[in-house]
Design a protein around this motif. Sequence first.
Motif, short mmCIF file in Angstrom:
data_model
loop_
_atom_site.label_atom_id
_atom_site.label_comp_id
_atom_site.label_asym_id
_atom_site.label_seq_id
_atom_site.Cartn_x
_atom_site.Cartn_y
_atom_site.Cartn_z
N GLU A 52 0.89 -1.36 -0.17
CA GLU A 52 -0.30 0.27 -0.50
C GLU A 52 1.16 1.76 -0.11
OE1 GLU A 52 -3.57 0.40 -0.11
OE2 GLU A 52 -3.44 -1.62 -0.78
N MET A 53 0.81 2.14 -0.99
CA MET A 53 1.14 3.45 -0.85
C MET A 53 0.09 4.64 -1.09
SD MET A 53 4.91 2.81 -2.56
CE MET A 53 5.78 2.46 -2.67
N THR A 54 0.71 5.68 -0.47
CA THR A 54 0.48 6.67 -0.53
C THR A 54 1.08 7.31 -1.63
OG1 THR A 54 1.82 8.34 0.50
CG2 THR A 54 0.35 7.35 1.80
N ALA A 55 -0.34 8.75 -3.06
CA ALA A 55 0.05 9.55 -3.59
C ALA A 55 1.65 10.20 -3.68
CB ALA A 55 -0.79 9.98 -3.84
N GLN A 56 1.79 10.04 -2.37
CA GLN A 56 2.97 11.24 -2.18
C GLN A 56 3.61 10.27 -2.07
OE1 GLN A 56 2.66 14.62 -2.29
NE2 GLN A 56 4.72 13.97 -2.67
N GLU A 57 3.78 9.66 -1.32
CA GLU A 57 5.09 7.93 -1.41
C GLU A 57 5.43 7.58 -3.17
OE1 GLU A 57 4.45 6.31 3.12
OE2 GLU A 57 3.41 5.42 1.39
N ARG A 70 17.28 17.32 -1.25
CA ARG A 70 15.67 17.87 -0.06
C ARG A 70 14.94 18.66 -1.34
NH1 ARG A 70 19.48 16.69 3.15
NH2 ARG A 70 19.17 14.50 4.40
N GLU A 71 15.71 19.65 -1.37
CA GLU A 71 15.13 20.66 -2.24
C GLU A 71 14.60 20.18 -3.03
OE1 GLU A 71 17.51 21.70 -0.46
OE2 GLU A 71 17.11 22.32 1.18
N LYS A 72 15.42 19.65 -4.48
CA LYS A 72 14.64 19.43 -6.18
C LYS A 72 14.00 17.98 -5.35
CE LYS A 72 16.12 20.35 -9.61
NZ LYS A 72 16.12 22.35 -9.89
N LEU A 73 13.92 17.72 -4.68
CA LEU A 73 12.64 16.60 -4.10
C LEU A 73 12.05 17.17 -3.77
CD1 LEU A 73 15.15 13.52 -2.58
CD2 LEU A 73 13.69 13.53 -4.10
N LEU A 74 11.50 18.13 -2.99
CA LEU A 74 10.27 19.16 -2.97
C LEU A 74 9.50 19.50 -4.39
CD1 LEU A 74 10.50 20.31 0.59
CD2 LEU A 74 9.05 19.42 0.48
N GLU A 75 10.68 19.77 -4.38
CA GLU A 75 10.25 20.81 -5.22
C GLU A 75 9.04 19.52 -6.49
OE1 GLU A 75 12.70 23.83 -6.78
OE2 GLU A 75 12.23 23.63 -9.16
N THR A 76 9.62 18.53 -6.95
CA THR A 76 9.67 17.61 -8.32
C THR A 76 7.97 16.99 -7.94
OG1 THR A 76 11.57 16.79 -7.93
CG2 THR A 76 11.48 17.78 -9.68
N ALA A 77 8.53 16.38 -6.39
CA ALA A 77 7.69 15.21 -6.18
C ALA A 77 5.89 15.41 -5.32
CB ALA A 77 8.36 14.83 -5.28
N TRP A 78 6.77 17.09 -5.08
CA TRP A 78 5.21 17.92 -4.20
C TRP A 78 5.05 18.67 -4.99
CZ3 TRP A 78 8.42 14.77 -1.32
CH2 TRP A 78 7.97 14.43 -0.28
N ASP A 123 8.63 21.28 4.71
CA ASP A 123 9.81 21.06 5.15
C ASP A 123 10.99 20.53 4.57
OD1 ASP A 123 12.18 21.10 7.33
OD2 ASP A 123 11.25 22.14 8.46
N THR A 124 12.10 20.78 4.34
CA THR A 124 12.59 18.98 4.01
C THR A 124 12.75 18.43 4.79
OG1 THR A 124 14.43 20.01 4.98
CG2 THR A 124 13.92 20.94 2.66
N ARG A 125 11.85 17.70 5.53
CA ARG A 125 11.33 16.96 6.67
C ARG A 125 10.37 15.99 6.71
NH1 ARG A 125 12.36 19.18 12.83
NH2 ARG A 125 11.84 21.23 11.51
N THR A 126 10.25 16.81 5.94
CA THR A 126 9.20 16.17 4.82
C THR A 126 9.50 14.88 4.18
OG1 THR A 126 7.63 17.90 4.99
CG2 THR A 126 6.66 15.89 4.33
N VAL A 127 10.68 15.31 3.47
CA VAL A 127 11.12 14.66 2.66
C VAL A 127 11.40 13.51 3.57
CG1 VAL A 127 13.21 14.35 0.71
CG2 VAL A 127 11.37 16.23 1.17
N ASP A 128 12.90 13.89 4.02
CA ASP A 128 12.97 12.16 5.45
C ASP A 128 11.97 11.85 5.86
OD1 ASP A 128 15.84 14.11 5.07
OD2 ASP A 128 15.66 15.08 6.55
N MET A 129 10.89 12.11 5.98
CA MET A 129 10.46 10.94 6.78
C MET A 129 9.74 10.07 5.71
SD MET A 129 8.04 13.69 9.32
CE MET A 129 6.28 13.13 8.88
N HIS A 130 9.04 10.84 4.30
CA HIS A 130 8.76 9.81 3.56
C HIS A 130 10.23 9.16 3.03
CE1 HIS A 130 5.75 12.93 3.27
NE2 HIS A 130 4.42 11.97 2.38
N ILE A 131 11.01 9.45 2.51
CA ILE A 131 12.64 8.65 2.47
C ILE A 131 11.83 7.08 3.34
CG2 ILE A 131 15.07 8.45 2.41
CD1 ILE A 131 13.92 10.20 -0.06
N GLN A 132 12.35 7.31 4.51
CA GLN A 132 11.96 6.46 5.51
C GLN A 132 11.58 5.30 5.80
OE1 GLN A 132 14.70 6.09 7.73
NE2 GLN A 132 15.35 8.05 7.44
#
Lengths: 218, 450
Positions: free
Chosen positions: A147-152, A169-177, A184-193
């Motif tokens: 199961e995966m969320t759309a964001q993941e 992290r900024e680039k990931l935020l920009e392209t995936a979100w 926050d870039t910590r959102t990226v870290d959480m999703h990566i985890q």
Amino acid sequence: MRKILIVDDEERIRELIKMNLELAGYECIEAEDGEEALEKIKSHSLDLALLDIMLPKKNGYEIAEDFIKADIPVIFLTAKDSVIDKVKGLKLGADDYIVKPFESMELLARIEVVLRRKGKDIDEFNYNGVKINFSTRAVSVNGNQIEMTAQEFSLLEVLIKNKNLALSREKLLETAWGYDYYGDTRTVDMHIQRLRKKLNWENVIVTVFKYGYRLEIE
Amino acid sequence: MKLSLKIFLGICIPSIIVAMIISIIVINRNHETNIEAERQNLIQNLKSIERNLNNVDESYGKQIIQLMSNNYSSKNIHIIYYYDTVEYNNSESINPNMIDYSNVQNSEYYVEIKNIDNNHFSIATSKLDNNRYVTVEKNINEVFDKRKELIYNCIYIIAISMIIIAIIAYIISKTLTRPLERMKKEMTKLSKGDYNINLKEGHDEFGRLAKNFNNMSKELEKRNNELVEYANSKQIFIDNLSHEMNTPLTSIQGYAELMQKANLNEEQKQKYLKYIQDEGKRIQDMYKKLLLLSYKKNTDFEKKDIEMNKVFAEIEDTFKERINNAGMELIINNQLSTIYGDETLIIMSISNLIKNAMNVSDKNTKIMVNAFNMNNKKYVQVVDQGPGISEENIKKITEPFYRVDKVRSRKNGGAGLGLSICKSIMEMHGGKLIIESEIGKGSIFTLEFN
């Protein structure tokens, strides 16, 4: 594997493009002038051609037509940055026009778009038991649906499309979100985890110190 | 006001004024002459009447007058006889009261011209003796009518001649201003950027003006073309420059990005670092050369007598080994003792030529450098046995960034600036760069110093 022809008279630039494309999983063939490029149409089945314009023997405009006739999509990759040149290139029937110097991520994204438009994109991704279908958005590990969320999923997609290249992290935020996301870039870290855990990719998604992440796939 | 109108009016108005003045003068003279003739005529008649009166006694005066008056009436002359009172008057128009006898002197003929009820009369009076006067009167309307008729005739003639003059003036004004009109048209063309002007030339003022005008437009066209060419060459220069700068920049940015993002092994990292360094150097090299190209315009450099033996020793030092390693031979044949100029720049231009020769030559060929005197000029020649340059390429070869064999030149680290620098250096020294070549045999690059 999808085959891309790189035509540029500068050896080092060919090498640079080749390196980037190979990391992203493309197969590359090189040509250093217009005539050599035309020979490659016959000798290889090409999925796309990256053409410089100022080439020895025959210039990029001259050879573009042959590629288009052979149903090989063309992207101009050139230092000529005037609007007139761009319009001329696109009018010839090229699918895109990229100005040097370019960023690898942009180059890959544009290639991807052109291939998708031509129906040459890869629908499925397989790696060590992880199976991803981009059109159905189904992900499975060793046959088990995950199961995966759309964001993941969109983060995973960005990582795969730019595999073997570190993404900040900024680039990931920009392209995936998206640009309009104020996160926050910590959102990226959480999703990566979460991705690492769900796919068992603790060593596949590598942390690049003080920068971001890289999906490392041989 | 338009010039043609000015010319037209300039002809018409003075003509009409002159014609009118002349007519008025002539008519008046004629009129005066006629009146004078009438006067004399009247005086003659009066004299003969006088004579007849003098021959007879005073008491017969009235009868004599009466006898004569019939005769004179046929001449349209009427007589008034005055003796203390009006004794006889057969004039119908003149009232004797109008005659002022006191004005009449002895043995004099007093003549007046009178206008009575729009009729003109000439009236002559003579005094016979005290209180005896004879007056004759004649209607001279004829003279005045003649004048009127003349005036009408004149107006008629002037009107007709004015029409003719106006037609002639119109033609003249158009003929005179036609070249101007054409010039105006051509001028408009010129202002719109069309330099193709060919006015009819001639020897009159307009013809010469047209000639100057033609010359001017030709000169303008030449200047304009020069400017366009200059702007084009500037544009080409900038395009080339941006392209030439772009290539190393793309490499530097691309490899730096790759090093940052990709997982590379140590060998790859070292290789890419070297690329970045090389490309950086390439930019630096190009920058230096460009600086040199623009340097000549605003700097004076140090000229002195340079010992050519020293120069060639230095060149041999730099190139001998490299050329031998490439499997070629360098032969220097120097007959010059000195050249007047800037040492660094001259060494640079000779070195550029030798580097070019190396780049185009294959193994087992010779590169010859000859320095000699001829016709009071000094020459340094670099001769190669390379593939030669086509005529078309010779023209372009000194343009900045132009390369005959692009791939090969890049591999040898060239930016395509060497020959344009040579050319600039020679211009700074008041000399020339001469290029001769034959396909398949080789090329000769000659520096000519005056």
